[in-house]
Design a protein around this motif. Structure first.
Motif, PDB file in Angstrom:
ATOM      1  N   ASP A 141      -2.601   4.065  -2.741  1.00 27.03           N
ATOM      2  CA  ASP A 141      -1.937   4.385  -0.933  1.00 27.03           C
ATOM      3  C   ASP A 141      -2.177   6.285  -1.350  1.00 27.03           C
ATOM      4  N   ALA A 142      -2.327   6.369   0.084  1.00 22.43           N
ATOM      5  CA  ALA A 142      -2.178   7.640   0.466  1.00 22.43           C
ATOM      6  C   ALA A 142      -1.122   8.427   0.610  1.00 22.43           C
ATOM      7  N   MET A 180       0.758   5.009   8.594  1.00 24.61           N
ATOM      8  CA  MET A 180      -0.305   5.833   8.268  1.00 24.61           C
ATOM      9  C   MET A 180      -0.389   7.015   8.505  1.00 24.61           C
ATOM     10  N   HIS A 205      -1.444  -0.026  11.482  1.00 23.03           N
ATOM     11  CA  HIS A 205      -1.169   0.791  10.926  1.00 23.03           C
ATOM     12  C   HIS A 205      -0.202   2.029  11.340  1.00 23.03           C
ATOM     13  N   TYR A 261     -18.483   8.131   5.445  1.00 22.82           N
ATOM     14  CA  TYR A 261     -19.626   8.492   6.505  1.00 22.82           C
ATOM     15  C   TYR A 261     -19.065   9.862   6.949  1.00 22.82           C
ATOM     16  N   ASN A 262     -17.850   9.758   7.119  1.00 24.66           N
ATOM     17  CA  ASN A 262     -17.596  10.757   8.028  1.00 24.66           C
ATOM     18  C   ASN A 262     -17.455  12.643   6.943  1.00 24.66           C
ATOM     19  N   TYR A 291     -14.504  -0.701  11.437  1.00 22.74           N
ATOM     20  CA  TYR A 291     -14.113   1.079  10.429  1.00 22.74           C
ATOM     21  C   TYR A 291     -14.753   2.365  11.190  1.00 22.74           C
ATOM     22  N   CYS A 333      -9.001   8.064   4.035  1.00 24.30           N
ATOM     23  CA  CYS A 333      -8.936   6.577   3.981  1.00 24.30           C
ATOM     24  C   CYS A 333     -10.539   6.726   4.716  1.00 24.30           C
ATOM     25  N   ASP A 367      -8.276   9.545   9.210  1.00 23.77           N
ATOM     26  CA  ASP A 367      -9.324   7.959   9.675  1.00 23.77           C
ATOM     27  C   ASP A 367      -8.758   6.858   8.999  1.00 23.77           C
ATOM     28  N   ASP A 389      -8.681   0.767  -0.778  1.00 22.25           N
ATOM     29  CA  ASP A 389      -8.868  -1.068  -1.053  1.00 22.25           C
ATOM     30  C   ASP A 389     -10.314  -0.706  -2.149  1.00 22.25           C
ATOM     31  N   ILE A 438     -16.628   3.806   3.611  1.00 27.10           N
ATOM     32  CA  ILE A 438     -17.420   3.385   3.050  1.00 27.10           C
ATOM     33  C   ILE A 438     -18.502   4.864   2.956  1.00 27.10           C
ATOM     34  N   PHE A 497      -6.945   2.911   9.720  1.00 26.38           N
ATOM     35  CA  PHE A 497      -6.721   2.129  11.190  1.00 26.38           C
ATOM     36  C   PHE A 497      -5.816   2.509  12.120  1.00 26.38           C
ATOM     37  N   LEU A 540      -9.635   9.786  -0.598  1.00 30.10           N
ATOM     38  CA  LEU A 540      -7.981   9.113  -0.615  1.00 30.10           C
ATOM     39  C   LEU A 540      -8.706   7.693  -0.233  1.00 30.10           C
TER      40      LEU A 540
HETATM   41  C1  LIG Z   1     -10.839   2.826   9.821  1.00 28.79           C
HETATM   42  S1  LIG Z   1     -11.451   2.778   8.044  1.00 28.79           S
HETATM   43  C2  LIG Z   1     -11.629   4.336   7.538  1.00 28.79           C
HETATM   44  C3  LIG Z   1     -13.289   4.391   7.946  1.00 28.79           C
HETATM   45  C4  LIG Z   1     -13.490   5.048   7.095  1.00 28.79           C
HETATM   46  N1  LIG Z   1     -13.816   6.961   7.604  1.00 28.79           N
HETATM   47  C5  LIG Z   1     -14.810   5.476   6.721  1.00 28.79           C
HETATM   48  O1  LIG Z   1     -16.205   6.325   7.437  1.00 28.79           O
HETATM   49  O2  LIG Z   1     -15.881   4.815   6.693  1.00 28.79           O
HETATM   50  C6  LIG Z   1      -9.282   2.962   8.126  1.00 28.79           C
HETATM   51  C7  LIG Z   1      -9.805   2.723   6.322  1.00 28.79           C
HETATM   52  O3  LIG Z   1      -8.068   2.898   5.912  1.00 28.79           O
HETATM   53  C8  LIG Z   1      -7.934   2.962   4.204  1.00 28.79           C
HETATM   54  N2  LIG Z   1      -6.507   2.390   3.656  1.00 28.79           N
HETATM   55  C9  LIG Z   1      -5.502   1.079   4.884  1.00 28.79           C
HETATM   56  N3  LIG Z   1      -4.363   1.649   4.162  1.00 28.79           N
HETATM   57  C10 LIG Z   1      -4.587   3.159   2.846  1.00 28.79           C
HETATM   58  C11 LIG Z   1      -3.688   3.128   2.055  1.00 28.79           C
HETATM   59  N4  LIG Z   1      -1.916   3.216   2.523  1.00 28.79           N
HETATM   60  N5  LIG Z   1      -3.706   4.282   1.377  1.00 28.79           N
HETATM   61  C12 LIG Z   1      -5.406   5.227   2.064  1.00 28.79           C
HETATM   62  N6  LIG Z   1      -6.757   4.686   2.430  1.00 28.79           N
HETATM   63  C13 LIG Z   1      -5.617   3.011   3.370  1.00 28.79           C
HETATM   64  C14 LIG Z   1      -9.235   1.163   4.267  1.00 28.79           C
HETATM   65  O4  LIG Z   1      -8.898   0.317   2.964  1.00 28.79           O
HETATM   66  C15 LIG Z   1      -9.871   1.735   5.304  1.00 28.79           C
HETATM   67  O5  LIG Z   1     -10.920   2.308   4.431  1.00 28.79           O
END
Ligand SMILES: C[S@@+](CC[C@H](N)C(=O)[O-])C[C@H]1O[C@@H](n2cnc3c(N)ncnc32)[C@H](O)[C@@H]1O
Length: 229
Positions: free
Chosen positions: A137-138, A166, A163, A68-69, A28, A63, A156, A94, A66, A158, A91
């Protein structure tokens, strides 16, 4: 659709925790430092402290994971101006990752309040700060957001490799619609396709900071273009 996911806790190089998603085979945050990444790739390039001085700050945390940002951004903003009115919209697809917030205690002052969040409690208000997660879904949830609304966007997902959906022009077009003029969108990727799609959506972009990887991140701005014919 939620991931059927296996989340494994990891410790990154700044000694802060993150998760590895074993299904996606990506973490993440950057292994070089999860909390460091939040401040250096998002809070600082988006000029959060400067924005806090205006007394009002609206952040879109795409995205959310957790969180943090945006938690780091709130902490920085309140340090600069404790009276700043702050609204964060996250947004996230999961629900399982949101439930993991309970297990974490990163050195981010405001994070203690994020522990109120779970898949069942998607929003809270603490004094002058409101945080709300739109679960889904964003591509869909972003369409419910107002035009020209956000002072900063943290983008942010994946990686573009796992992905690609995205990082499309259509999702960047939504970001362009909802961001204020002169506001900054920050992301960790500098991939060619990412920058091309941002440009096609109307953004101009520049290099973001280099943190924990070889390439820079990307910062993107909305620019009003007046065509004289
Ligand atoms: C790299 S992590 C983000 C880390 C986050 N910014 C943090 O500080 O914890 C990518 C996130 O995108 C989410 N994600 C994946 N597909 C998505 C979608 N279609 N819409 C919204 N979120 C999505 C994942 O569940 C995951 O939590």
């Amino acid at each position: 659709m939620a991931f059927i996911q296996k989340l494994k806790k990891i410790i990154t190089a700044d000694n802060t925790e993150s998760f590895l998603n074993e299904e996606v085979q990506e973490s993440y945050h950057s292994h070089s430092g999860a909390v460091e990444e939040a401040y250096k790739k998002y809070v600082i390039p988006c000029k959060i402290k400067e924005l806090a001085k205006t007394g009002e700050l609206k952040i879109l945390d795409v995205c959310f994971g957790i969180g943090y940002n945006s938690a780091a951004a709130i902490s920085a903003a309140l340090e600069e101006n404790p009276n700043c009115q702050i609204e964060v919209i996250g947004l996230e697809l999961d629900p399982d990752i949101i439930n993991k917030i309970q297990e974490l205690s990163p050195p981010i002052p405001f994070y203690q309040h994020y522990k109120q969040l779970s898949a069942n409690t998607l929003q809270f208000t603490k004094d002058n700060v409101t945080v709300k997660i739109l679960l889904g879904d964003a591509h869909q949830t972003s369409t419910t957001l107002q035009d020209n609304y956000f002072d900063a966007i943290f983008f942010d997902p994946f990686s573009p490799k796992t992905h690609p959906h995205m990082w499309t022009t259509s999702l960047f077009a939504e970001m362009y619609r909802v961001i204020k003029e002169h506001a900054i969108l920050a992301t960790y990727s500098c991939a060619r396709v990412v920058r091309d799609n941002m440009k096609e959506a109307g953004f101009i972009y520049d290099d973001g900071p280099i943190v924990g990887r070889r390439g820079p991140g990307t910062i993107a701005f909305k620019m009003e273009i007046t065509l004289k014919i």
